[in-house]
Design an enzyme around this catalytic site. Structure first.
Site, short mmCIF file in Angstrom:
data_model
loop_
_atom_site.label_atom_id
_atom_site.label_comp_id
_atom_site.label_asym_id
_atom_site.label_seq_id
_atom_site.Cartn_x
_atom_site.Cartn_y
_atom_site.Cartn_z
N CYS A 9 -28.91 -19.10 36.66
CA CYS A 9 -28.08 -17.89 36.76
C CYS A 9 -27.64 -17.58 35.42
O CYS A 9 -26.88 -16.31 35.20
CB CYS A 9 -26.83 -18.07 37.85
N CYS A 35 -23.80 -21.37 33.28
CA CYS A 35 -23.46 -22.66 32.66
C CYS A 35 -24.55 -22.87 32.18
O CYS A 35 -25.72 -23.00 32.28
CB CYS A 35 -23.05 -23.38 33.92
N CYS A 50 -20.42 -20.93 43.31
CA CYS A 50 -20.04 -20.78 41.64
C CYS A 50 -18.91 -21.90 41.53
O CYS A 50 -17.69 -21.77 42.05
CB CYS A 50 -19.52 -19.59 41.44
N GLN A 64 -6.64 -14.40 30.24
CA GLN A 64 -7.31 -15.72 29.83
C GLN A 64 -7.96 -16.18 31.02
O GLN A 64 -7.60 -15.88 32.38
CB GLN A 64 -6.27 -16.75 29.47
N PHE A 81 -2.05 -8.74 18.47
CA PHE A 81 -3.16 -8.72 19.72
C PHE A 81 -2.48 -9.22 20.89
O PHE A 81 -3.19 -10.06 21.41
CB PHE A 81 -4.38 -9.56 19.22
N GLU A 89 -0.64 -4.26 19.61
CA GLU A 89 -1.63 -4.41 20.34
C GLU A 89 -2.31 -2.88 20.33
O GLU A 89 -1.80 -1.96 20.26
CB GLU A 89 -1.50 -4.55 22.05
N ASP A 105 -3.77 -13.67 18.42
CA ASP A 105 -4.93 -14.18 19.29
C ASP A 105 -5.69 -13.10 19.23
O ASP A 105 -5.75 -12.33 20.28
CB ASP A 105 -4.23 -14.44 20.84
N CYS A 113 -10.77 -17.94 20.33
CA CYS A 113 -11.95 -18.32 21.30
C CYS A 113 -13.12 -18.52 20.44
O CYS A 113 -14.15 -18.74 20.97
CB CYS A 113 -12.09 -17.25 22.43
#
Length: 413
Positions: A68, A71, A145, A245, A272, A292, A340, A366
């Site tokens: 898929c 992952c 999932c 998140q 942000f 923002e 962030d 991230c």
């Protein structure tokens, strides 16, 4: 034709890397030390068999694994997987000459992801809803999932039916599904222009199935209940397609780290800021200035503050921090700051923070590579790195969050 390879290490995207004639070859779903056969095309190869398996290889949690595209690492033993993610952050820092002991990875539990982006397309055989196979445009329909909240998995059939009702294109489109306190919030992108009859039928379906909202390309089609999420004690009605998140637990961990670090600050800048996941929590103790670029997100933050009680003052500014970062002179009015940014990081904003006198800074990211770049700028500007905590919220993927906490000693006059 398949060839034989020995996997030397894992790459940054979780693919096994083998040395070969003509250069390194990237082979998904393999582990260091394994001997495998794979069909090679240039610098990539598709795994055909594992001849000698690593002792760290385990059975995957999902029947769709390797197909898929969601992952990359379900076959990797849990503790080794977590250590690999931690090392991704450590290696990025080291590459920028940053000496810091990286904390143990905060793990992510299965069945906790609250926001999932599906791909959908109408075919002769019916409506496809699932994830796109890696390095392909093929949509793999899914029936389970193990990363997602159970309510999403239990809704796969009705989401597939809803995709069929809003589809007005032969092309693939996306469907973002978010679990909120009010029910499922479904935001559709690029499904084509809906006719009036489609709108009516889709609206009736949403009402009958108890969904909170349906929006198409940012336009609300029907909203039986405003989708609400909690940021600490504050309820926020999030706009269509709003950034959240991926897991609530990871958000709470990040907010706790940031909150403790900035607890002595009376005036905090949240850059942000999104819909206020940090700002509205910080406002329990500090006056907050939230910046923002997305107008609906900022409006949601402002509404939530105005309806909440017991908070310090929260003000906001709509501003593109990539094109027009807050200057160091503007920042000097604050004694705490959190930023962030998206995956691209905040290079220009970091340069201004580095020149400022803000004593307490929390950097959330991230992307370990852009985080390391931004931290290098801050360190060169006089900041001291106190801690770096990696956080897993994208289970079995190569992606990892991190929270870095910094202080700048007061300048002697």
């Amino acid at each position: 034709m398949s060839a034989r390879f020995i996997i030397a290490r894992l790459g940054s995207q979780g693919d096994g890397i083998a040395g070969a004639e003509g250069g390194e070859v990237f082979i998904p779903f393999t582990l260091p030390g394994e001997t495998v056969t794979a069909a090679r095309q240039k610098d990539r190869a598709a795994l055909t068999s594992v001849l000698e398996a690593s002792p760290l290889r385990i059975d995957p949690a999902c029947r769709h694994f390797t197909e898929c595209g969601g992952c990359a690492l379900q076959h990797f033993e849990a503790e080794a997987y977590r250590q690999w993610k931690r090392e991704r952050v450590a290696h990025a820092l080291k590459a920028k000459g940053i000496a810091c002991e990286v904390e143990t990875l905060v793990p992510c539990a299965p069945h906790t992801r609250r926001r999932v982006v599906f791909s959908a397309r109408r075919t002769e055989g019916g409506m496809l809803l699932g994830f796109v196979r890696a390095l392909s445009s093929e949509i793999i329909p899914i029936e389970e999932c193990p990363i997602s909240l159970p309510v999403i998995v239990a809704s796969l059939d009705r989401l597939r039916r809803l995709a069929g009702l809003v589809c007005a294109t032969p092309k693939a489109f996306h469907m973002t599904v978010t679990v909120t306190a009010s029910g499922l919030d479904v935001a559709v992108q690029d499904a084509g222009k809906l006719g009036e009859n489609q709108r009516r039928i889709a609206s009736n379906f949403v009402l009958a199935e108890g969904l909170a909202r349906l929006s198409v390309d940012g336009e609300v089609i029907v909203e039986p209940r405003k989708p609400v999420v909690q940021f600490g004690s504050v309820a926020v009605a999030v706009p269509p397609g709003a950034f959240l998140q991926a897991t609530e637990a990871a958000e709470q961990t990040m907010a706790s780290l940031v909150g403790r670090h900035l607890s002595r600050a009376k005036k905090v800048a949240d850059l942000f800021a999104g819909c206020g996941s940090f700002a509205l929590r910080l406002a329990a103790k500090s006056e907050v200035y939230a910046v923002e670029g997305d107008a609906p997100a900022l409006a949601a933050l402002d509404r939530a503050f105005r309806f909440a009680g017991g908070l310090k003052r929260v003000t906001g500014e709509r501003r593109d921090l990539f094109r027009r970062p807050l200057t160091f002179k503007e920042l000097n009015g604050f004694d705490g700051l959190v930023f962030d940014p998206p995956r691209a990081g905040a290079e220009e904003q970091s340069k201004q923070i580095a020149r400022s006198d803000v004593p307490l800074v929390a950097a959330v990211s991230c992307n370990p590579v852009t985080l390391a770049r931004d931290l290098r700028i801050l360190l060169d500007g006089g900041y001291q790195l106190k801690s770096v905590t990696p956080i897993d919220q994208f289970l079995w993927s190569p992606h990892v969050e991190a929270v870095a906490l910094l202080e700048k000693p007061k300048r002697r006059r």
